[in-house]
Design an enzyme around this catalytic site. Structure first.
Site, PDB file in Angstrom:
ATOM      1  N   CYS A  17       9.882   0.352  -6.977  1.00  0.00           N
ATOM      2  CA  CYS A  17       9.067   0.539  -8.277  1.00  0.00           C
ATOM      3  C   CYS A  17       8.975   2.022  -8.042  1.00  0.00           C
ATOM      4  O   CYS A  17       8.949   2.908  -7.262  1.00  0.00           O
ATOM      5  CB  CYS A  17       7.709   0.055  -7.727  1.00  0.00           C
ATOM      6  SG  CYS A  17       6.372   0.642  -9.044  1.00  0.00           S
TER       7      CYS A  17
ATOM      8  N   ARG B  25       8.982  -1.356   4.950  1.00  0.00           N
ATOM      9  CA  ARG B  25       7.809  -0.724   5.055  1.00  0.00           C
ATOM     10  C   ARG B  25       7.540  -0.293   6.310  1.00  0.00           C
ATOM     11  O   ARG B  25       7.468  -1.353   7.458  1.00  0.00           O
ATOM     12  CB  ARG B  25       6.799  -1.567   4.393  1.00  0.00           C
ATOM     13  CG  ARG B  25       7.077  -1.978   2.809  1.00  0.00           C
ATOM     14  CD  ARG B  25       6.626  -0.787   2.018  1.00  0.00           C
ATOM     15  NE  ARG B  25       6.903  -0.664   0.617  1.00  0.00           N
ATOM     16  CZ  ARG B  25       5.949  -0.958  -0.406  1.00  0.00           C
ATOM     17  NH1 ARG B  25       4.919  -1.127   0.138  1.00  0.00           N
ATOM     18  NH2 ARG B  25       6.307  -1.042  -1.689  1.00  0.00           N
TER      19      ARG B  25
ATOM     20  N   THR C 132       6.877   3.945  -8.983  1.00  0.00           N
ATOM     21  CA  THR C 132       5.343   4.603  -8.564  1.00  0.00           C
ATOM     22  C   THR C 132       5.589   4.983  -6.837  1.00  0.00           C
ATOM     23  O   THR C 132       4.782   5.632  -6.553  1.00  0.00           O
ATOM     24  CB  THR C 132       4.368   3.435  -8.610  1.00  0.00           C
ATOM     25  OG1 THR C 132       4.587   2.517  -7.721  1.00  0.00           O
ATOM     26  CG2 THR C 132       3.853   3.041 -10.028  1.00  0.00           C
TER      27      THR C 132
ATOM     28  N   GLU D  36      -2.739  -4.705  -3.291  1.00  0.00           N
ATOM     29  CA  GLU D  36      -2.980  -4.562  -4.442  1.00  0.00           C
ATOM     30  C   GLU D  36      -3.413  -5.623  -5.542  1.00  0.00           C
ATOM     31  O   GLU D  36      -3.078  -6.393  -5.353  1.00  0.00           O
ATOM     32  CB  GLU D  36      -1.650  -3.986  -4.918  1.00  0.00           C
ATOM     33  CG  GLU D  36      -1.529  -3.469  -6.109  1.00  0.00           C
ATOM     34  CD  GLU D  36      -0.035  -2.795  -6.648  1.00  0.00           C
ATOM     35  OE1 GLU D  36       0.853  -3.422  -6.004  1.00  0.00           O
ATOM     36  OE2 GLU D  36      -0.059  -2.253  -7.432  1.00  0.00           O
TER      37      GLU D  36
ATOM     38  N   ARG E 147      -8.662   0.782  -4.618  1.00  0.00           N
ATOM     39  CA  ARG E 147      -8.052  -0.691  -4.489  1.00  0.00           C
ATOM     40  C   ARG E 147      -9.133  -1.616  -3.843  1.00  0.00           C
ATOM     41  O   ARG E 147      -9.970  -1.148  -3.127  1.00  0.00           O
ATOM     42  CB  ARG E 147      -6.836  -0.690  -3.867  1.00  0.00           C
ATOM     43  CG  ARG E 147      -5.593  -0.229  -4.280  1.00  0.00           C
ATOM     44  CD  ARG E 147      -4.192  -0.337  -3.863  1.00  0.00           C
ATOM     45  NE  ARG E 147      -3.018   0.402  -4.336  1.00  0.00           N
ATOM     46  CZ  ARG E 147      -2.109   0.076  -3.998  1.00  0.00           C
ATOM     47  NH1 ARG E 147      -1.720  -0.916  -3.164  1.00  0.00           N
ATOM     48  NH2 ARG E 147      -0.831   0.697  -4.679  1.00  0.00           N
TER      49      ARG E 147
ATOM     50  N   ARG F  53       1.762   4.212   5.206  1.00  0.00           N
ATOM     51  CA  ARG F  53       2.966   3.487   5.091  1.00  0.00           C
ATOM     52  C   ARG F  53       3.671   4.283   4.435  1.00  0.00           C
ATOM     53  O   ARG F  53       3.509   5.122   3.398  1.00  0.00           O
ATOM     54  CB  ARG F  53       2.758   1.996   4.688  1.00  0.00           C
ATOM     55  CG  ARG F  53       2.310   1.917   3.177  1.00  0.00           C
ATOM     56  CD  ARG F  53       3.424   2.157   2.216  1.00  0.00           C
ATOM     57  NE  ARG F  53       2.874   1.572   0.980  1.00  0.00           N
ATOM     58  CZ  ARG F  53       3.547   1.988  -0.359  1.00  0.00           C
ATOM     59  NH1 ARG F  53       4.374   2.929  -0.318  1.00  0.00           N
ATOM     60  NH2 ARG F  53       3.142   1.510  -1.442  1.00  0.00           N
TER      61      ARG F  53
ATOM     62  N   GLU G   8       8.461  -5.626  -0.854  1.00  0.00           N
ATOM     63  CA  GLU G   8       8.784  -4.982  -2.151  1.00  0.00           C
ATOM     64  C   GLU G   8      10.113  -4.034  -1.889  1.00  0.00           C
ATOM     65  O   GLU G   8      10.899  -3.859  -2.663  1.00  0.00           O
ATOM     66  CB  GLU G   8       7.691  -4.104  -2.676  1.00  0.00           C
ATOM     67  CG  GLU G   8       8.008  -3.733  -4.157  1.00  0.00           C
ATOM     68  CD  GLU G   8       6.862  -2.742  -4.583  1.00  0.00           C
ATOM     69  OE1 GLU G   8       5.592  -3.677  -4.223  1.00  0.00           O
ATOM     70  OE2 GLU G   8       7.145  -1.951  -5.396  1.00  0.00           O
TER      71      GLU G   8
ATOM     72  N   ARG H 258       1.822   5.774   1.218  1.00  0.00           N
ATOM     73  CA  ARG H 258       0.587   5.535   0.747  1.00  0.00           C
ATOM     74  C   ARG H 258      -0.386   5.646   1.927  1.00  0.00           C
ATOM     75  O   ARG H 258       0.044   4.821   2.709  1.00  0.00           O
ATOM     76  CB  ARG H 258       0.433   4.044  -0.012  1.00  0.00           C
ATOM     77  CG  ARG H 258      -0.845   3.991  -0.544  1.00  0.00           C
ATOM     78  CD  ARG H 258      -0.976   2.761  -1.482  1.00  0.00           C
ATOM     79  NE  ARG H 258      -1.451   1.420  -0.538  1.00  0.00           N
ATOM     80  CZ  ARG H 258      -2.673   1.121  -0.435  1.00  0.00           C
ATOM     81  NH1 ARG H 258      -3.743   2.051  -0.939  1.00  0.00           N
ATOM     82  NH2 ARG H 258      -2.897   0.172   0.486  1.00  0.00           N
TER      83      ARG H 258
HETATM   84  P1  ADP Z   1       0.801  -1.243   0.304  1.00  0.00           P
HETATM   85  O1  ADP Z   1       1.822  -1.033  -1.024  1.00  0.00           O
HETATM   86  O2  ADP Z   1       0.751   0.277   0.792  1.00  0.00           O
HETATM   87  O3  ADP Z   1       1.644  -2.276   1.308  1.00  0.00           O
HETATM   88  P2  ADP Z   1      -1.286  -2.793  -0.524  1.00  0.00           P
HETATM   89  O4  ADP Z   1      -2.550  -2.729  -1.194  1.00  0.00           O
HETATM   90  O5  ADP Z   1      -0.460  -4.295  -1.091  1.00  0.00           O
HETATM   91  O6  ADP Z   1      -0.520  -1.858  -0.273  1.00  0.00           O
HETATM   92  O7  ADP Z   1      -1.792  -3.308   1.018  1.00  0.00           O
HETATM   93  C1  ADP Z   1      -0.927  -4.102   1.896  1.00  0.00           C
HETATM   94  C2  ADP Z   1      -1.875  -4.645   3.261  1.00  0.00           C
HETATM   95  O8  ADP Z   1      -2.314  -3.507   3.859  1.00  0.00           O
HETATM   96  C3  ADP Z   1      -2.924  -5.498   2.760  1.00  0.00           C
HETATM   97  O9  ADP Z   1      -3.047  -6.824   3.457  1.00  0.00           O
HETATM   98  C4  ADP Z   1      -4.135  -4.626   2.949  1.00  0.00           C
HETATM   99  O10 ADP Z   1      -5.264  -5.164   3.181  1.00  0.00           O
HETATM  100  C5  ADP Z   1      -3.572  -3.738   4.106  1.00  0.00           C
HETATM  101  N1  ADP Z   1      -4.392  -2.501   4.185  1.00  0.00           N
HETATM  102  C6  ADP Z   1      -3.955  -1.577   3.268  1.00  0.00           C
HETATM  103  N2  ADP Z   1      -4.737  -0.271   3.837  1.00  0.00           N
HETATM  104  C7  ADP Z   1      -5.510  -0.585   4.729  1.00  0.00           C
HETATM  105  C8  ADP Z   1      -6.437  -0.239   5.822  1.00  0.00           C
HETATM  106  N3  ADP Z   1      -6.602   1.282   5.647  1.00  0.00           N
HETATM  107  N4  ADP Z   1      -6.796  -0.611   6.665  1.00  0.00           N
HETATM  108  C9  ADP Z   1      -6.222  -1.866   6.872  1.00  0.00           C
HETATM  109  N5  ADP Z   1      -5.569  -2.461   6.415  1.00  0.00           N
HETATM  110  C10 ADP Z   1      -5.166  -1.927   5.238  1.00  0.00           C
HETATM  111  N1  DAR Z   2       2.016  -3.997 -11.052  1.00  0.00           N
HETATM  112  C1  DAR Z   2       3.154  -3.263 -11.368  1.00  0.00           C
HETATM  113  C2  DAR Z   2       3.697  -2.169 -10.301  1.00  0.00           C
HETATM  114  C3  DAR Z   2       2.588  -1.216 -10.161  1.00  0.00           C
HETATM  115  C4  DAR Z   2       2.754  -0.374  -8.809  1.00  0.00           C
HETATM  116  N2  DAR Z   2       2.787  -1.268  -7.501  1.00  0.00           N
HETATM  117  C5  DAR Z   2       3.607  -1.742  -7.033  1.00  0.00           C
HETATM  118  N3  DAR Z   2       4.921  -1.319  -7.133  1.00  0.00           N
HETATM  119  N4  DAR Z   2       3.233  -2.603  -5.945  1.00  0.00           N
HETATM  120  C6  DAR Z   2       2.822  -2.347 -12.708  1.00  0.00           C
HETATM  121  O1  DAR Z   2       3.792  -2.163 -13.328  1.00  0.00           O
HETATM  122  O2  DAR Z   2       1.572  -2.536 -12.875  1.00  0.00           O
END
Ligand code: ADP
Ligand code: DAR
Length: 345
Positions: free
Chosen positions: A257, A215, A259, A300, A295, A112, A211, A266
């Site tokens: 953010c 995305r 990051t 997250e 993760r 993404r 966010e 990602r």
């Molecule tokens: P991001 O900031 O990349 O959106 P998150 O960790 O918040 O990351 O994940 C967002 C959603 O994407 C969550 O529902 C997670 O389960 C899903 N997800 C992330 N990576 C994968 C993957 N490789 N395969 C399937 N689902 C994924």
């Molecule tokens: N939890 C916040 C954000 C960290 C990065 N993740 C984002 N942007 N979704 C922190 O400062 O730890």
């Protein structure tokens, strides 16, 4: 505004770099969208367990509050003030044959990018009207997509609870923001103006006003990382034909953010690593060596389930999109190699 004393009990990068001197220098500053120092730091002050603790309200935030944010960005991304961001979305430059063709480890792959529309405030201070305008503009573009990317837009406002829960449980849809995003003001007016588009195969998805404004997501079962990247690039190119994204020659794509700055990418796999799960130190050492992040699998701050982990590139700024995916790929190769060694012991 008084110096936020609670930060004295935090290990965030905000706590590390918001010294009294920096605070005095920045406490009365604000952007043309009236985003203040208090707005930048409020999530990190409320959530002392933050890693970073700071969010932006617009592109200008990164200039007005550079004394603080440059330090955070430099440490998180190992990216110096004089460095320039180099984008590379040329899929021919990616070497990533499927690292698990037999399907013994990798459940699914997802890549993404975050994008924000130039000139519109970020989610932390966007108005309800502006957020709804983004939803209208972007969903209209999405409805015009043809071929593999063609699909349907679902506004969260009109989505039935069961529909929403099904999309979340299948990892397609975001959940309403966690306490860090809540404290940053990113959940205001929820679920107004938020929604998800997905193509008929659910391999191309686009989130609106989570966010970030957008995305853009490509994902599928298995470990064909290259195929996921090719589809993502196709989707990014379609969207940037119609939308001018906020981009800065030093910081790359502007994100809410810090990051996510730079590529805002990602690239992740959900991967079964039961033996590494029992050898946390080895697991963490390999992750550190290959600049990958571990993760849980429900987003997250979530936990691993059934020895399945989300492994993704940590670096997003100071490297190109191809290098982000290559970082993840090299980390996955190393982790599968170690998992196989541990299976034999
Ligand atoms: P991001 O900031 O990349 O959106 P998150 O960790 O918040 O990351 O994940 C967002 C959603 O994407 C969550 O529902 C997670 O389960 C899903 N997800 C992330 N990576 C994968 C993957 N490789 N395969 C399937 N689902 C994924
Ligand atoms: N939890 C916040 C954000 C960290 C990065 N993740 C984002 N942007 N979704 C922190 O400062 O730890």
């Amino acid at each position: 505004m008084k110096f936020p004393k609670p930060l004295e009990n935090s290990n965030s990068l905000l706590a590390k770099y918001l010294t009294k001197a920096v605070f005095e220098q920045l406490k009365d500053k604000k952007t043309t969208n009236n985003f203040t120092l208090k707005d930048v730091i409020k999530s990190g002050v409320k959530n002392l367990d933050s890693g970073i603790g700071a969010y932006a309200g617009d592109e200008e935030t990164y200039t007005i509050f550079a004394t603080l944010l440059d330090k955070i960005i430099e440490e998180y991304h190992d990216f110096k003030k004089e460095d320039l961001q180099q984008s590379n979305l040329n899929t021919d430059d990616l070497f990533a044959p499927n690292p698990d063709a037999e399907g013994n480890y990798i459940i699914s792959t997802r890549i993404r990018v975050a994008r924000n529309i130039k000139g519109i405030p970020l989610g932390t201070i966007i108005s309800k009207k502006q957020r709804n305008e983004i939803e209208k503009q972007v969903s209209t573009i999405l409805k015009s997509l043809k071929g593999e990317l063609a699909g349907k837009y679902y506004a969260l406002n009109n989505m039935r609870k069961e529909e929403k829960e099904a999309l979340i449980s299948n990892h397609f849809l975001f959940q309403s923001g966690d306490r860090f995003l809540e404290a940053a003001g990113l959940n205001r007016d929820w679920p107004n103006g938020r929604g998800i588009f997905h193509n008929n195969d659910k391999t191309f998805l686009l989130w609106i006003n989570e966010e970030d404004h957008l995305r853009i997501i490509s994902m599928q079962q298995g470990g064909d990382i290259k195929e996921v990247f090719v589809r993502l690039v196709k989707a990014i190119e379609k969207m940037q034909q119609k939308i001018d994204f906020a981009y800065h020659k030093h910081l790359g794509y502007i994100t809410t953010c810090p990051t996510n700055l730079g590529t805002a990418m990602r690239a992740s796999v959900h991967i079964k690593l039961p033996n590494l799960g029992k050898n946390k130190e080895i697991f963490q050492d390999i992750a550190k060596k290959y600049n990958v992040q571990i993760r849980g699998i429900d987003g997250e701050h979530s936990k691993s389930k059934g020895s399945i982990y989300d492994i993704s590139n940590k670096r997003r700024l100071g490297i190109s999109e191809v290098q982000c995916v290559q970082d993840m790929y090299r980390g996955v190769i190393a982790l599968i190699k170690k998992e196989k060694e541990l299976e034999r012991n």
